[in-house]
Scaffold this motif. Structure first.
Motif, mmCIF file in Angstrom:
data_model
loop_
_atom_site.group_PDB
_atom_site.id
_atom_site.type_symbol
_atom_site.label_atom_id
_atom_site.label_comp_id
_atom_site.label_asym_id
_atom_site.label_seq_id
_atom_site.Cartn_x
_atom_site.Cartn_y
_atom_site.Cartn_z
ATOM 1 N N GLY A 1 0.762 -1.235 0.000
ATOM 2 C CA GLY A 1 0.000 0.000 0.000
ATOM 3 C C GLY A 1 0.795 1.289 0.000
ATOM 4 N N TYR A 2 2.109 1.241 -0.080
ATOM 5 C CA TYR A 2 2.878 2.484 -0.128
ATOM 6 C C TYR A 2 3.930 2.421 -1.229
ATOM 7 N N HIS A 3 4.329 3.606 -1.699
ATOM 8 C CA HIS A 3 5.356 3.704 -2.734
ATOM 9 C C HIS A 3 6.735 3.533 -2.109
ATOM 10 N N LEU A 4 7.571 2.802 -2.815
ATOM 11 C CA LEU A 4 8.948 2.588 -2.387
ATOM 12 C C LEU A 4 9.822 2.726 -3.620
ATOM 13 N N THR A 5 10.897 3.453 -3.509
ATOM 14 C CA THR A 5 11.824 3.630 -4.614
ATOM 15 C C THR A 5 13.114 2.900 -4.284
ATOM 16 N N LEU A 6 13.525 2.021 -5.198
ATOM 17 C CA LEU A 6 14.724 1.213 -4.994
ATOM 18 C C LEU A 6 15.759 1.513 -6.056
#
Length: 74
Positions: free
Chosen positions: A56-61
């Motif tokens: 449910g949340y944005h994550l940038t890798l």
């Protein structure tokens, strides 16, 4: 298949997180656990970074972090 190889607008599930040390621990702390579903939202033009939605949340890798995550397509 590695998460770094998944195309945008695709969904996949985490099978395994390889690697050692701080990076794998940080990925686990951010919710990248085995069985978690991921949707790849977008990839930067040169492939780094990768924007995903997990739990449910944005994550940038970074691309080198995404290479440590083995996934299967849904």
């Amino acid at each position: 298949m590695k998460l770094s190889e998944v195309k945008p607008k695709s969904k996949c599930r985490i099978i395994k997180i390889s690697g050692s040390g701080n990076i794998s621990r940080r990925l686990l702390d951010m919710g990248c656990n085995r069985g978690a579903e991921i949707e790849v939202i977008k990839v930067a033009p040169l492939g780094d970074p990768i924007d995903i939605i997990i739990k449910g949340y944005h994550l940038t890798l970074r691309k080198n972090e995404a290479k440590d995550i083995e996934v299967e397509m849904i």
